[in-house]
Design a protein around this motif. Structure first.
Motif, PDB file in Angstrom:
ATOM      1  N   UNK A 245       0.833  -1.214   0.000  1.00  0.00           N
ATOM      2  CA  UNK A 245       0.000   0.000   0.000  1.00  0.00           C
ATOM      3  C   UNK A 245       0.870   1.268   0.000  1.00  0.00           C
ATOM      4  N   UNK A 246       1.967   1.216   0.754  1.00  0.00           N
ATOM      5  CA  UNK A 246       2.868   2.377   0.789  1.00  0.00           C
ATOM      6  C   UNK A 246       3.533   2.589  -0.574  1.00  0.00           C
ATOM      7  N   UNK A 247       3.907   1.468  -1.222  1.00  0.00           N
ATOM      8  CA  UNK A 247       4.500   1.581  -2.562  1.00  0.00           C
ATOM      9  C   UNK A 247       3.510   2.185  -3.545  1.00  0.00           C
ATOM     10  N   UNK A 248       2.241   1.787  -3.408  1.00  0.00           N
ATOM     11  CA  UNK A 248       1.201   2.352  -4.289  1.00  0.00           C
ATOM     12  C   UNK A 248       1.097   3.860  -4.076  1.00  0.00           C
ATOM     13  N   UNK A 249       1.173   4.289  -2.812  1.00  0.00           N
ATOM     14  CA  UNK A 249       1.079   5.730  -2.506  1.00  0.00           C
ATOM     15  C   UNK A 249       2.227   6.494  -3.148  1.00  0.00           C
ATOM     16  N   UNK A 250       3.436   5.976  -2.994  1.00  0.00           N
ATOM     17  CA  UNK A 250       4.613   6.677  -3.525  1.00  0.00           C
ATOM     18  C   UNK A 250       4.576   6.693  -5.051  1.00  0.00           C
ATOM     19  N   UNK A 251       4.249   5.545  -5.647  1.00  0.00           N
ATOM     20  CA  UNK A 251       4.228   5.449  -7.103  1.00  0.00           C
ATOM     21  C   UNK A 251       3.190   6.392  -7.697  1.00  0.00           C
ATOM     22  N   UNK A 252       1.992   6.385  -7.118  1.00  0.00           N
ATOM     23  CA  UNK A 252       0.918   7.236  -7.641  1.00  0.00           C
ATOM     24  C   UNK A 252       1.242   8.713  -7.408  1.00  0.00           C
ATOM     25  N   UNK A 253       1.794   9.028  -6.238  1.00  0.00           N
ATOM     26  CA  UNK A 253       2.162  10.424  -5.944  1.00  0.00           C
ATOM     27  C   UNK A 253       3.196  10.908  -6.954  1.00  0.00           C
ATOM     28  N   UNK A 254       4.180  10.073  -7.266  1.00  0.00           N
ATOM     29  CA  UNK A 254       5.211  10.454  -8.237  1.00  0.00           C
ATOM     30  C   UNK A 254       4.608  10.728  -9.609  1.00  0.00           C
TER      31      UNK A 254
END
Ligand SMILES: [Zn+2]
Length: 449
Positions: A245-254
């Motif tokens: 979930x954290x990876x999804x947040x970072x990837x989408x934010x980027x």
């Protein structure tokens, strides 16, 4: 073409053009207004040095020149700080300015007693006090009433109210019942939309929230990786979002050019956040040796609020904090400070963040002395709140030091803060974008202006 017809056709345009030229000339005249600050001592956090007898030339809110012997225009407005130490405007990377007075007493339930408008208007003095304490920029990392922070940021930017330049998160992205959720109420109680705007329970729900917030115009994303101290039914020892979930947040934010700040207390939640690629870990209370190594390797900033423990304990003594929060906090405070010392010694990148709102607005500078007490040099503590903070925000070109092309944000104190960093608790001069908000220790702008 006959003259009359020519005038009829082109006269209007001519008149408009004359007006445009006149307006441009006026603009030029206004733009030519130059302010000069004479700094007896000037701290440069970029190089970690102190310059003496510097002249700072300011035009249109930006720094135009800095040097020891500049040729000054005759009509420049001069501000004489030759008996002071001048520093770049301070930056607090972990604030909650837009929660009104609802954090007083430490219980998020207070948010339920007021409308979003009441809370927004109550936030006006929070912003003013924060600026007058020397913080010309803040990275605000979440508000219970979603998007209140965007409204406050924009009102300050328009000049409607006085406050620091704000970078905002819009809402907390959190699991249901997690650290950033409104918790503790009966399960059949229906909350208004803005009190659960950022709740997400899978990687795709996380991505959807990031997309919503990006569309709303936020400056960064705040995720809650572990439980919290100041949330009912939450434990700082619990891991909440998964690595995925954290990876999804970072990837989408980027995808939207946004950076992510992750709240994390326990060691696993901290490491998950660093591995996912967040820009900063907030609190980092129980960071272990592996976490410190990972942060150093990945260049992740730690934003450790080691002063606010004082306020939590004081509220405990006064009986003004819920007992379950005090229980969460037990023993965490001292461990947090010792881990701060370890991280500083290991050379991890550190930014200045206070969790402002836990302590009274205007008290952020009190953290400097604690950062020095627990292992930083005064210069390192100042860098955490200037050059490092600007780098974490991704705005090192505009903020963080007094250099040509950057915003004319600066503060001044009497004496030498490199000898006694607590002098920063008594900032006597505050300038933001070339405008003076405090001079000789007194506010120069009333809220009505
Ligand atoms: Zn916080």
């Amino acid at each position: 073409m006959a003259l009359a017809a020519w005038l009829l056709t082109y006269g209007g345009i001519l008149k408009r053009n004359v007006l445009v030229v006149f307006a441009l000339a006026l603009g030029e005249l206004a733009a030519a207004q130059i302010t000069v600050v004479k700094a007896g001592r000037l701290i440069d956090p970029d190089s970690g040095t102190v310059l003496t007898n510097q002249v700072i030339m300011i035009k249109d809110g930006k720094i135009q020149a800095v040097g020891p012997a500049l040729a000054l225009p005759a009509d420049a407005t001069t501000i004489d700080l030759s008996d002071k130490t001048v520093l770049p405007g301070l930056i607090d990377c972990h604030t909650h300015v837009a929660d009104g007075r609802s954090l007083e007493g430490g219980d998020p339930f207070n948010v339920l007693k007021k409308t979003a408008s009441q809370i927004a208007l109550e936030s006006i003095p929070n912003a003013r006090k924060t600026l007058l304490s020397g913080f010309t920029t803040v990275r605000d990392v979440g508000t219970y009433r979603a998007l209140n922070d965007i409204a406050l940021r924009d009102a300050i930017a328009r000049g409607d109210i006085i406050g620091p330049r704000m970078y905002v998160a819009g809402a907390y992205i959190t699991i249901t019942g997690g650290a950033g959720a409104m918790t503790g109420q009966a399960p059949d109680l229906q909350l208004p939309w803005d009190l659960h705007y950022g709740e997400a329970n899978s990687p795709w729900e996380v991505r959807q929230k990031v997309r919503l917030l990006a569309h709303d115009g936020v400056d960064h994303i705040k995720v809650l990786s572990t439980g919290a101290v100041l949330t009912h039914g939450s434990s700082p020892n619990a891991t909440e979002f998964t690595l995925e979930e954290l990876q999804a947040a970072v990837d989408e934010a980027h995808n939207f050019g946004l950076r992510v700040a992750a709240h994390a207390h326990n060691a696993q939640g901290i490491k998950n956040a660093i591995r996912a690629g967040v820009a900063s870990v907030e609190h980092a209370t129980l960071i272990d040796d592996e976490g410190i190594e990972l942060a150093k390797k990945n260049g992740t900033y730690l934003d450790m609020d080691i002063y606010d423990e004082e306020c939590i304990q004081e509220q405990g003594r006064n009986g003004t904090i819920p007992l379950d929060f005090l229980e969460h906090d037990r023993e965490l405070g001292e461990k947090h400070r010792q881990n701060f010392r370890k991280a500083v010694q290991a050379g991890v990148k550190m930014a200045f963040g206070t969790d402002l709102g836990v302590c009274a607005y205007g008290t952020s500078p009190k953290q400097f002395a604690f950062m020095v007490k627990y292992g930083m040099t005064p210069m390192q503590a100042i860098q955490a709140a200037t050059s490092n903070a600007a780098d974490l925000l991704g705005h090192a070109k505009e903020l963080g030091s007094i250099k040509v092309g950057k915003y004319a944000d600066m503060v001044a104190v009497s004496g030498d803060p490199l000898k006694d960093v607590s002098l920063l608790e008594r900032v006597e001069f505050v300038m933001k974008e070339g405008k003076v908000y405090k001079s000789a220790g007194k506010a120069t702008c009333s809220q009505q202006e």
